[in-house]
Design an enzyme around this catalytic site. Structure first.
Site, PDB file in Angstrom:
ATOM      1  N   ASN A 239       0.835  -1.137   0.091  1.00 51.52           N
ATOM      2  CA  ASN A 239      -0.089   0.097   0.028  1.00 51.52           C
ATOM      3  C   ASN A 239       0.772   1.242   0.103  1.00 51.52           C
ATOM      4  OD1 ASN A 239      -1.327   2.167   1.061  1.00 51.52           O
ATOM      5  ND2 ASN A 239      -3.125   0.912   1.588  1.00 51.52           N
TER       6      ASN A 239
ATOM      7  N   HIS B  82       0.930   6.010   1.979  1.00 53.55           N
ATOM      8  CA  HIS B  82       1.831   6.850   2.679  1.00 53.55           C
ATOM      9  C   HIS B  82       2.959   7.620   1.974  1.00 53.55           C
ATOM     10  CE1 HIS B  82      -0.813   6.331   5.930  1.00 53.55           C
ATOM     11  NE2 HIS B  82      -0.541   5.070   5.912  1.00 53.55           N
TER      12      HIS B  82
ATOM     13  N   HIS C 207      -5.380   3.838  -1.737  1.00 51.10           N
ATOM     14  CA  HIS C 207      -6.888   3.930  -0.979  1.00 51.10           C
ATOM     15  C   HIS C 207      -7.172   5.436  -1.798  1.00 51.10           C
ATOM     16  CE1 HIS C 207      -9.597   4.126   2.824  1.00 51.10           C
ATOM     17  NE2 HIS C 207      -9.936   4.552   1.593  1.00 51.10           N
TER      18      HIS C 207
ATOM     19  N   ARG D 180      -9.071   8.116  -0.521  1.00 51.59           N
ATOM     20  CA  ARG D 180     -10.147   8.541   0.258  1.00 51.59           C
ATOM     21  C   ARG D 180     -10.921   9.472  -0.039  1.00 51.59           C
ATOM     22  NH1 ARG D 180      -8.944   6.421   5.788  1.00 51.59           N
ATOM     23  NH2 ARG D 180     -10.257   7.905   6.422  1.00 51.59           N
TER      24      ARG D 180
ATOM     25  N   ARG E 132      -6.965  12.791   1.457  1.00 55.49           N
ATOM     26  CA  ARG E 132      -5.771  13.183   2.193  1.00 55.49           C
ATOM     27  C   ARG E 132      -4.509  12.511   1.804  1.00 55.49           C
ATOM     28  NH1 ARG E 132      -6.766   9.662   7.742  1.00 55.49           N
ATOM     29  NH2 ARG E 132      -8.879  10.641   7.433  1.00 55.49           N
TER      30      ARG E 132
ATOM     31  N   GLU F 177      -8.314   0.694  -2.934  1.00 50.66           N
ATOM     32  CA  GLU F 177      -9.085   0.547  -2.127  1.00 50.66           C
ATOM     33  C   GLU F 177      -9.920   1.491  -2.127  1.00 50.66           C
ATOM     34  OE1 GLU F 177      -7.546   0.790   2.123  1.00 50.66           O
ATOM     35  OE2 GLU F 177      -6.239  -0.731   1.270  1.00 50.66           O
TER      36      GLU F 177
ATOM     37  N   THR G  23      -8.024   3.054   8.346  1.00 48.59           N
ATOM     38  CA  THR G  23      -9.318   2.226   8.508  1.00 48.59           C
ATOM     39  C   THR G  23      -9.678   1.436   9.688  1.00 48.59           C
ATOM     40  OG1 THR G  23      -8.942   1.797   6.044  1.00 48.59           O
ATOM     41  CG2 THR G  23     -10.596   0.821   7.100  1.00 48.59           C
TER      42      THR G  23
ATOM     43  N   GLU H  91     -10.899  -9.870   2.699  1.00 53.55           N
ATOM     44  CA  GLU H  91      -9.570  -9.258   3.342  1.00 53.55           C
ATOM     45  C   GLU H  91      -9.724  -9.198   4.599  1.00 53.55           C
ATOM     46  OE1 GLU H  91      -7.476  -6.162   1.874  1.00 53.55           O
ATOM     47  OE2 GLU H  91      -6.081  -5.694   3.654  1.00 53.55           O
TER      48      GLU H  91
ATOM     49  N   HIS I  66      -3.796  -4.915   7.646  1.00 55.43           N
ATOM     50  CA  HIS I  66      -3.808  -3.775   8.585  1.00 55.43           C
ATOM     51  C   HIS I  66      -2.970  -3.960   9.643  1.00 55.43           C
ATOM     52  CE1 HIS I  66      -5.192  -0.305  10.358  1.00 55.43           C
ATOM     53  NE2 HIS I  66      -5.793   0.205   9.198  1.00 55.43           N
TER      54      HIS I  66
HETATM   55  N1  PXP Z   1      -5.700  -3.205   3.960  1.00 54.24           N
HETATM   56  C1  PXP Z   1      -6.849  -2.393   3.920  1.00 54.24           C
HETATM   57  C2  PXP Z   1      -7.922  -2.918   3.592  1.00 54.24           C
HETATM   58  C3  PXP Z   1      -6.421  -1.174   4.405  1.00 54.24           C
HETATM   59  O1  PXP Z   1      -7.473  -0.429   4.624  1.00 54.24           O
HETATM   60  C4  PXP Z   1      -5.094  -0.792   4.667  1.00 54.24           C
HETATM   61  C5  PXP Z   1      -4.792   0.617   5.282  1.00 54.24           C
HETATM   62  O2  PXP Z   1      -5.002   1.437   4.307  1.00 54.24           O
HETATM   63  C6  PXP Z   1      -4.263  -1.728   4.714  1.00 54.24           C
HETATM   64  C7  PXP Z   1      -4.490  -2.923   4.188  1.00 54.24           C
HETATM   65  C8  PXP Z   1      -2.750  -1.390   5.051  1.00 54.24           C
HETATM   66  O3  PXP Z   1      -2.571  -1.441   6.355  1.00 54.24           O
HETATM   67  P1  PXP Z   1      -1.212  -0.658   7.076  1.00 54.24           P
HETATM   68  O4  PXP Z   1      -0.960   0.455   6.433  1.00 54.24           O
HETATM   69  O5  PXP Z   1      -1.598  -0.601   8.557  1.00 54.24           O
HETATM   70  O6  PXP Z   1      -0.206  -1.950   6.588  1.00 54.24           O
END
Ligand code: PXP
Length: 238
Positions: free
Chosen positions: A7, A10, A43, A45, A49, A70, A101, A151, A191
């Site tokens: 992901n 960030h 994602h 959003r 952001r 996402e 999330t 997931e 997550h």
């Molecule tokens: N999977 C989903 C569905 C999420 O919403 C997120 C966070 O955006 C992640 C995975 C990744 O989470 P993390 O950034 O804590 O690894």
């Protein structure tokens, strides 16, 4: 071996802190692919952001592995997804005030709305995954919606890991993975997974894919810092 989806949100968080062009999430996605990941997750959003609309357009064009978008089930986001056509859409709950999330989708409660959105996405050939808590009721509701994939939210497990009390949460995730697989669902997880807590989740039988963001981007900042400083010193020395 479970697949890894990275992901890249960030990377965009850092860029948006200055509203600059660096660091570029598109380039980050390409580096992740060169490093061997199986999919890129972003994602979009509702509050934009981190990832912006233009990122989604460019990611669609540049990703060579699999693009997993996402998204919430909000109408304008759904329209965007139908237009972009990612390989996969992972539906997540979204609250503006949350930092990330925070919980899984309540599929049972929002069945009607989700059924409509899943149908719209599937009609365009987009594989739909639902991000849910490791809970029988939610798994059964996901199955009833006709999705291929879920997931499981590993946030509670990750939090328990910090206090060294993760075994109950791990047992739950293992049991719910097996239950969902028995119903014919493909099971992913994500997550809060990091360099300490991922091994146990990756060993769960038949786990398809782990989606990890924050821990990898956070580590990249630190492991890349020495080179970044040295490159700047070289410029100054000249
Ligand atoms: N999977 C989903 C569905 C999420 O919403 C997120 C966070 O955006 C992640 C995975 C990744 O989470 P993390 O950034 O804590 O690894």
């Amino acid at each position: 071996m479970a697949f890894l989806g990275v992901n890249i949100d960030h990377v965009a968080t850092l860029r948006q802190a200055r509203r600059e062009i660096d660091p570029d999430p598109i380039l980050a996605a390409s580096i992740c692919e060169q490093a061997g990941v199986h999919s890129i997750v972003a994602h979009l959003r509702e509050d934009r952001r981190h990832i912006q609309d233009v990122d989604i357009v460019l990611l669609r064009k540049s990703i060579k592995t699999k693009f997993n978008l996402e998204m919430s089930a909000a109408q304008d986001i759904v329209q965007m997804a139908l237009h972009i056509k990612p390989d996969q859409a992972t539906l997540v709950p979204e609250r503006r005030q949350e930092i990330t999330t925070e919980g899984g989708l309540d599929v049972a409660r929002h069945r009607k709305r989700l059924a409509k959105v899943c149908g719209q996405l599937q009609q365009k050939g987009i594989v739909v995954s639902l991000f849910i808590d490791p809970d029988k009721k939610q798994i059964e509701a996901a199955k009833a919606l006709g999705v291929l994939m879920i997931e499981l939210h590993t946030g509670a497990y990750a939090r328990a890991f910090v206090g060294r009390s993760e075994s109950k949460e791990l047992t739950k995730i293992k049991a719910m993975t097996a239950y969902a697989q028995k119903l014919g669902l493909i099971v992913n997880a994500g997550h809060g997974l990091n360099y300490q807590n991922t091994l146990a989740i990756s060993r769960i039988r038949g786990m398809e894919e782990l989606n990890i963001g924050h821990a990898i981007i956070a580590r990249a900042v630190l492991v890349g810092l020495k080179q970044a400083v040295q490159e700047m010193l070289q410029i100054i020395k000249k």
